[in-house]
Structure formats: C-alpha cells, structure tokens
Design a protein around this motif. Sequence first.
Motif, PDB file in Angstrom:
ATOM      1  N   UNK A   9      17.030 -28.706  70.685  1.00 28.75           N
ATOM      2  CA  UNK A   9      17.967 -29.488  71.493  1.00 28.75           C
ATOM      3  C   UNK A   9      19.278 -29.750  70.745  1.00 28.75           C
ATOM      4  N   UNK A  10      19.177 -29.983  69.443  1.00 31.86           N
ATOM      5  CA  UNK A  10      20.387 -30.204  68.654  1.00 31.86           C
ATOM      6  C   UNK A  10      21.272 -28.961  68.686  1.00 31.86           C
ATOM      7  N   UNK A  11      20.688 -27.806  68.482  1.00 32.61           N
ATOM      8  CA  UNK A  11      21.448 -26.561  68.512  1.00 32.61           C
ATOM      9  C   UNK A  11      22.056 -26.334  69.886  1.00 32.61           C
ATOM     10  N   UNK A  12      21.277 -26.617  70.927  1.00 34.48           N
ATOM     11  CA  UNK A  12      21.753 -26.418  72.292  1.00 34.48           C
ATOM     12  C   UNK A  12      22.941 -27.328  72.593  1.00 34.48           C
ATOM     13  N   UNK A  13      22.811 -28.615  72.261  1.00 31.65           N
ATOM     14  CA  UNK A  13      23.880 -29.564  72.560  1.00 31.65           C
ATOM     15  C   UNK A  13      25.131 -29.310  71.733  1.00 31.65           C
ATOM     16  N   UNK A  14      24.954 -28.846  70.516  1.00 29.61           N
ATOM     17  CA  UNK A  14      26.129 -28.499  69.721  1.00 29.61           C
ATOM     18  C   UNK A  14      26.932 -27.382  70.388  1.00 29.61           C
ATOM     19  N   UNK A  15      26.233 -26.495  71.100  1.00 28.90           N
ATOM     20  CA  UNK A  15      26.905 -25.380  71.770  1.00 28.90           C
ATOM     21  C   UNK A  15      27.549 -25.789  73.098  1.00 28.90           C
ATOM     22  N   UNK A  76      23.843 -40.121  68.556  1.00 27.45           N
ATOM     23  CA  UNK A  76      23.696 -38.884  69.317  1.00 27.45           C
ATOM     24  C   UNK A  76      23.129 -37.802  68.401  1.00 27.45           C
ATOM     25  N   UNK A  77      22.287 -36.957  68.973  1.00 30.87           N
ATOM     26  CA  UNK A  77      21.653 -35.876  68.233  1.00 30.87           C
ATOM     27  C   UNK A  77      22.642 -34.816  67.787  1.00 30.87           C
ATOM     28  N   UNK A  78      23.704 -34.632  68.559  1.00 33.47           N
ATOM     29  CA  UNK A  78      24.623 -33.518  68.362  1.00 33.47           C
ATOM     30  C   UNK A  78      25.777 -33.854  67.411  1.00 33.47           C
ATOM     31  N   UNK A  79      25.939 -33.040  66.403  1.00 34.85           N
ATOM     32  CA  UNK A  79      27.084 -33.196  65.488  1.00 34.85           C
ATOM     33  C   UNK A  79      28.400 -33.014  66.232  1.00 34.85           C
ATOM     34  N   UNK A  80      28.436 -32.043  67.159  1.00 32.58           N
ATOM     35  CA  UNK A  80      29.645 -31.795  67.941  1.00 32.58           C
ATOM     36  C   UNK A  80      30.027 -33.028  68.757  1.00 32.58           C
ATOM     37  N   UNK A  81      29.039 -33.645  69.389  1.00 30.02           N
ATOM     38  CA  UNK A  81      29.315 -34.839  70.195  1.00 30.02           C
ATOM     39  C   UNK A  81      29.819 -35.995  69.332  1.00 30.02           C
ATOM     40  N   UNK A  82      29.193 -36.198  68.181  1.00 32.47           N
ATOM     41  CA  UNK A  82      29.618 -37.290  67.303  1.00 32.47           C
ATOM     42  C   UNK A  82      31.047 -37.073  66.814  1.00 32.47           C
ATOM     43  N   UNK A  83      31.390 -35.853  66.437  1.00 35.62           N
ATOM     44  CA  UNK A  83      32.747 -35.574  65.977  1.00 35.62           C
ATOM     45  C   UNK A  83      33.759 -35.780  67.115  1.00 35.62           C
ATOM     46  N   UNK A  84      33.371 -35.389  68.338  1.00 36.08           N
ATOM     47  CA  UNK A  84      34.240 -35.608  69.497  1.00 36.08           C
ATOM     48  C   UNK A  84      34.430 -37.093  69.755  1.00 36.08           C
ATOM     49  N   UNK A  85      33.334 -37.855  69.677  1.00 30.87           N
ATOM     50  CA  UNK A  85      33.406 -39.294  69.914  1.00 30.87           C
ATOM     51  C   UNK A  85      34.263 -39.990  68.861  1.00 30.87           C
ATOM     52  N   UNK A  86      34.173 -39.546  67.615  1.00 31.82           N
ATOM     53  CA  UNK A  86      34.999 -40.137  66.558  1.00 31.82           C
ATOM     54  C   UNK A  86      36.482 -39.964  66.883  1.00 31.82           C
ATOM     55  N   UNK A  87      36.845 -38.789  67.364  1.00 34.40           N
ATOM     56  CA  UNK A  87      38.236 -38.555  67.727  1.00 34.40           C
ATOM     57  C   UNK A  87      38.684 -39.405  68.896  1.00 34.40           C
ATOM     58  N   UNK A  88      37.834 -39.492  69.910  1.00 36.82           N
ATOM     59  CA  UNK A  88      38.172 -40.263  71.105  1.00 36.82           C
ATOM     60  C   UNK A  88      38.343 -41.746  70.786  1.00 36.82           C
ATOM     61  N   UNK A  99      26.434 -42.522  64.595  1.00 41.20           N
ATOM     62  CA  UNK A  99      25.379 -41.907  63.805  1.00 41.20           C
ATOM     63  C   UNK A  99      24.909 -40.607  64.458  1.00 41.20           C
ATOM     64  N   UNK A 100      24.908 -39.540  63.698  1.00 45.34           N
ATOM     65  CA  UNK A 100      24.324 -38.279  64.147  1.00 45.34           C
ATOM     66  C   UNK A 100      22.832 -38.343  63.857  1.00 45.34           C
TER      67      UNK A 100
END
Length: 248
Positions: A9-15, A76-88, A99-100
């Motif tokens: 799921x982590x790999x999927x959500x990162x994509x 959130x499980x996803x590193x991509x989501x956490x990085x996006x949220x940090x920017x927002x 927290x990832x």
Amino acid sequence: MSIDALAKNKKSWDEVAPRFFGRNPLPEYGPLAPREDELNLLGDVADAKVLDIGCGSGHSLQYMDKRGAAELWGVDLSKTQIETAKGLLADSNAPVHLFESPMEQNPGLPEEYFDIVYSIYALGWTTDLDKTLANVAKYLKKGGLFIFSWEHPLHSRASFENGALHFNKSYHEEGPYDHEAWHAPAIMQQYKVSTYLNTLISHGFCIERVIEEVSLTEQDRERHANRWYSCEKAMMLPTTLIVKSRKM
C-alpha cells in the motif's frame, strides 16, 4: 498487522498520490456525501489540538487551520503524501507535526493529548482496525471526539447496471481484498457497519451519530458523472459512512 500489505500500500500510494491531491477533504466527508457545513459534527475547533489519520495531501488540516485549530498533527503511510502536505501547510498559522507512518503504529504521537481525531476516507486502508482504533483512543483526551468517514460497506458489494443493483459479494464477508481501482497493486479491507461501531465501543467510545445520507445537488451530479460514485447508484445505495464518536 500485515507487513506485506503495508509495504504494498505504501508503494501504491507513493505512486498514485498526485491523482488524489485535494480530493474530497474537509469540509467534504466523501463523494456525494453531506458536508461539514451542513452536519456541524466538529463544532467549534478554535484552539483545539487536532490529529488527522491518513492526512493525505494535507487539505483537511488546512481547513482546520483556517478554522482556528491550535495544533495540526497528521499521519500518513505515504512519503509522497507527507511531503505534499508539508508544502501545503508551510504557511499555516498553527504549528504542524506530520509523521510518515502506518496508522496501526504510534510514530511518537502524545497520548491523552488531542481534542479531536478524525479520518476522512482513509480508515478502510488499515490492515488492523482494532489496533488503529486502540491507538485513536490512546491519543484522545477523555471526552475528545473521533470522527471518521469511509466508503459505505455496501457500496463496493454492488454494481449498478441497467437501472438495477446487482450484488457481487456477500455483505457478511469481511477482510482484505485486492484493490483494483488503479494499476498499482494495493490491499484494502472490507468491514460491516456493525464491525466499525462495535470496535469503537470496545475501545471506550460512545457513538453519537451515524450518517448514511447522500447529497445529490446539481454540482455533485456534474462532478461525479461517469465515475465510480455515480448519482444513479447513490439514489439507491449510500456512498459514504460517517460516524461521530466520543471517548468516554
């Protein structure tokens, strides 16, 4: 807790994370569902310490910031989501702590600290509902609110064809299944409404409100034309389950 499912799921959500940027955040609770503006489940969040389980791109936390929340926390499980949220959330008025991490684990969150914990269309991704809700109970102050929304358990069990519902799977069957809505493999969980409610009760929550209504405004119809959550199907079956509970 399934380590394999979490990794997949982590790999999927990162994509796929960019596809879900700002998708159905608060004040929305889900597709074709009533909004917080109408339901007022959260009440006054001014000066509240809030935690978002499955915070995604951070838009629901942004909504809480605009309403005056004192602290913004997200997992959130996803590193991509956490990085996006940090920017927002970089220019938020309230301090932000992200927290990832899987929701089944405590990545260092304080216990008996939060006034409100919520999860908007994320709880069904847990690989261990009991452990996740046990964590939520630990995070909340006594009397604190936990509100979650998720796809209604009946929705994915039936298809809408030629003006009629056709059940493809027993409502009573629970557990993991392969998610096929996008190309990246992922594992989701199926639970009955009673399982969500009874698990909350077992961890000391009082159920205050359960919402299964749909919203079929003209705007909703336009936004969801020819999509998974169709208005035609929603007229016969709820899309979203929303539950408000309180830690006793």
